[in-house]
Structures are given as C-alpha cells and as structure tokens.
Design a protein around this motif. Structure first.
Motif, PDB file in Angstrom:
ATOM      1  N   ARG A  70       0.820  -1.215   0.000  1.00  0.00           N
ATOM      2  CA  ARG A  70       0.000   0.000   0.000  1.00  0.00           C
ATOM      3  C   ARG A  70       0.851   1.261   0.000  1.00  0.00           C
ATOM      4  O   ARG A  70       0.412   2.318  -0.464  1.00  0.00           O
ATOM      5  N   TYR A  71       2.096   1.160   0.482  1.00  0.00           N
ATOM      6  CA  TYR A  71       2.953   2.347   0.501  1.00  0.00           C
ATOM      7  C   TYR A  71       3.387   2.760  -0.901  1.00  0.00           C
ATOM      8  O   TYR A  71       3.775   3.908  -1.121  1.00  0.00           O
ATOM      9  N   VAL A  72       3.324   1.832  -1.853  1.00  0.00           N
ATOM     10  CA  VAL A  72       3.579   2.205  -3.245  1.00  0.00           C
ATOM     11  C   VAL A  72       2.493   3.161  -3.718  1.00  0.00           C
ATOM     12  O   VAL A  72       2.764   4.164  -4.396  1.00  0.00           O
ATOM     13  N   ALA A 102       2.792   7.272  -4.636  1.00  0.00           N
ATOM     14  CA  ALA A 102       2.308   7.857  -5.882  1.00  0.00           C
ATOM     15  C   ALA A 102       1.408   9.053  -5.612  1.00  0.00           C
ATOM     16  O   ALA A 102       1.436  10.052  -6.355  1.00  0.00           O
ATOM     17  N   VAL A 103       0.610   8.971  -4.558  1.00  0.00           N
ATOM     18  CA  VAL A 103      -0.282  10.082  -4.201  1.00  0.00           C
ATOM     19  C   VAL A 103       0.506  11.256  -3.628  1.00  0.00           C
ATOM     20  O   VAL A 103       0.215  12.432  -3.911  1.00  0.00           O
ATOM     21  N   LEU A 104       1.525  10.952  -2.829  1.00  0.00           N
ATOM     22  CA  LEU A 104       2.280  12.006  -2.149  1.00  0.00           C
ATOM     23  C   LEU A 104       3.348  12.648  -3.020  1.00  0.00           C
ATOM     24  O   LEU A 104       3.783  13.778  -2.736  1.00  0.00           O
ATOM     25  N   ALA A 105       3.789  11.951  -4.065  1.00  0.00           N
ATOM     26  CA  ALA A 105       4.887  12.462  -4.896  1.00  0.00           C
ATOM     27  C   ALA A 105       4.643  13.874  -5.422  1.00  0.00           C
ATOM     28  O   ALA A 105       5.533  14.735  -5.340  1.00  0.00           O
ATOM     29  N   PRO A 106       3.453  14.195  -5.974  1.00  0.00           N
ATOM     30  CA  PRO A 106       3.247  15.568  -6.464  1.00  0.00           C
ATOM     31  C   PRO A 106       3.335  16.630  -5.375  1.00  0.00           C
ATOM     32  O   PRO A 106       3.655  17.786  -5.664  1.00  0.00           O
ATOM     33  N   LEU A 152      13.035  11.501   5.175  1.00  0.00           N
ATOM     34  CA  LEU A 152      12.410  11.618   6.486  1.00  0.00           C
ATOM     35  C   LEU A 152      10.907  11.361   6.404  1.00  0.00           C
ATOM     36  O   LEU A 152      10.353  10.583   7.190  1.00  0.00           O
ATOM     37  N   LEU A 153      10.242  11.993   5.454  1.00  0.00           N
ATOM     38  CA  LEU A 153       8.794  11.850   5.343  1.00  0.00           C
ATOM     39  C   LEU A 153       8.400  10.435   4.935  1.00  0.00           C
ATOM     40  O   LEU A 153       7.352   9.926   5.367  1.00  0.00           O
ATOM     41  N   SER A 154       9.217   9.777   4.121  1.00  0.00           N
ATOM     42  CA  SER A 154       8.903   8.396   3.745  1.00  0.00           C
ATOM     43  C   SER A 154       9.044   7.454   4.937  1.00  0.00           C
ATOM     44  O   SER A 154       8.263   6.502   5.075  1.00  0.00           O
ATOM     45  N   PHE A 158      -1.574   9.789   6.387  1.00  0.00           N
ATOM     46  CA  PHE A 158      -1.741   9.838   4.933  1.00  0.00           C
ATOM     47  C   PHE A 158      -3.190  10.157   4.577  1.00  0.00           C
ATOM     48  O   PHE A 158      -3.463  10.990   3.699  1.00  0.00           O
ATOM     49  N   ALA A 159      -4.142   9.486   5.240  1.00  0.00           N
ATOM     50  CA  ALA A 159      -5.559   9.726   4.967  1.00  0.00           C
ATOM     51  C   ALA A 159      -5.939  11.174   5.285  1.00  0.00           C
ATOM     52  O   ALA A 159      -6.664  11.816   4.513  1.00  0.00           O
TER      53      ALA A 159
END
Length: 237
Positions: free
Chosen positions: A85-87, A91-95, A107-109, A117-118
C-alpha cells in the motif's frame, strides 16, 4: 534549520489533527510490543524493531512466522506484500513533495503512516499552492511516531502486567477499522476491501500466514478489475 513562524503553526496544526488517531493506535502498539516479546525477541531487539521498521502491520504479520521458524523468503514476501500500500501512498504524495530535498523526502517516507496519509490526502490537493504542507505531514507523523514508540515500549516492558480482560487486541482492531473507513471512498476500493476480507476469512487456517498474502492479492486484484470496468463507463458518461 531555522523554523519560521508559519512552519511552526502548520506543524502544530498537523500534530493536533493526528491526536485523535492515537486512540486506535496506542492499543495496537501495546499489542505489538507484547507480541514481539512473546515471539522470542529480547526487549532491546523489540525496541530496535519498532524504531527501525516502524510498520505495525508488517511487524505483527512477521512475528507468527518467527515463532514457527518460517523460511526467510516467506517473511520477506509477507513484509513486501503487507507494505504494498505504501507504493500507492508514494504515488499520491509524490506531487506534493517532489520539490523537497532528498533528506526531507527520506524523512517523510520513513514516518509515513496510514492515518496521517488519509488526513493529508483529504486536506490537500497537488494543485494547491501551499509550500508549507509538508510541515503539516511532519507534525502529524511525528505525533504518531512518538505514540507508537511509547505504546510498543509499554507492551515490551510492562505487557505482562496488563490484564487480559482489557482486550487490547479488540480495541486495536476497532482502531484499525476506524482508520480504514475513510479510505473507502469509491466502488473499486470497497469491492477490493470486501474481497480481501472474504478471502482472509476463508484462508485463515493456511500455514505460514499465507492467508494474509492471499487476501491482499485478492483485494488488489478485485480493486484493479473493478477500476478498469468503472473507468470506461465514467469516460463515456
């Protein structure tokens, strides 16, 4: 690094928003701490696992495999599948975070957790011009990280003194359900969750925790299939 007033304000905002998540996470952490010691880890090893791994679901999934001395490849495969699920999260957080420096992204990863995240995904959109949004994510994640380390330590060092009548396992399960419910935002996710739950029940007796792997595979497969069926209809409509 010198913190600006805006950074501190957004950091506190993220921390305050994540505090309610501790209600479900703390019992889960205590259960994880107790389970690590019960699996044969020393107290030092258990604390180190919480700090280095910082993934409650992966820790809990691997511990039964340690008890039965499962092959290493099964443990690795279980951890990879549980954390797939972290993949999606990345993908959602990358932008949102692609403009940050590598140390910031590392650090954030490391401190990314489901609940924060939600919260973050519901609050921010990639197109929003908010250069301080990563401080919100950091504040919420730090609260969860500290809560996890404290709660697992309680389980590691004082788990034997906690009455079984408290049923922390049930409380932690309710907390996880509360985290999952906001993520059920479309039909693909709902059908995937239902498929995973059904397979998990049917395959619960499989050895080496293989039922969990089967449930995750079924959930991902059904979710993707439903998404492919829905998308053409949406585009036509």
């Amino acid at each position: 690094m010198r913190l600006q007033r805006e950074h501190v304000s957004v950091l506190r905002e993220g921390a305050a928003a994540s505090v309610p998540l501790l209600v479900g996470m703390v019992p889960w952490g205590i259960v994880a701490g107790v389970a690590m010691v019960a699996a044969g880890l020393t107290q030092a090893q258990a604390v180190a696992m919480s700090v280095l791994v910082f993934a409650g679901s992966a820790q809990i999934a691997v511990l039964p495999l340690l008890l039965v001395k499962a092959p290493l490849w099964v443990m690795i495969a279980t951890t990879l599948v549980v954390n797939l699920r972290y993949v999606i999260y990345s993908a959602v957080l990358a932008p949102h975070f692609e403009h940050l420096s590598r140390p910031w992204r590392v650090l954030l990863s490391y401190i990314t957790v489901d609940g924060v995240f939600a919260l973050f995904a519901a609050r921010f959109r990639p197109e929003q011009a908010d250069p301080h949004r990563h401080w919100f994510f950091l504040g919420g994640s730090l609260v969860m990280w500290c809560g996890w380390q404290v709660s697992t330590s309680i389980g590691v060092f004082a788990g034997a003194m906690i009455p079984k009548e408290w049923s922390l396992e049930f409380a932690s399960t309710l907390g996880l359900i509360a985290l999952v419910m906001p993520l059920l935002f479309d039909r693909a996710v709902v059908w995937g969750a239902l498929a995973a739950g059904g397979v998990a029940l049917l395959a619960a007796r499989l050895p080496l925790n293989l039922g969990l792997l089967a449930a995750i595979a079924a959930g991902v497969g059904v979710g993707l299939a439903v998404e492919r069926l829905i998308r053409p209809k949406t585009e036509r409509g």
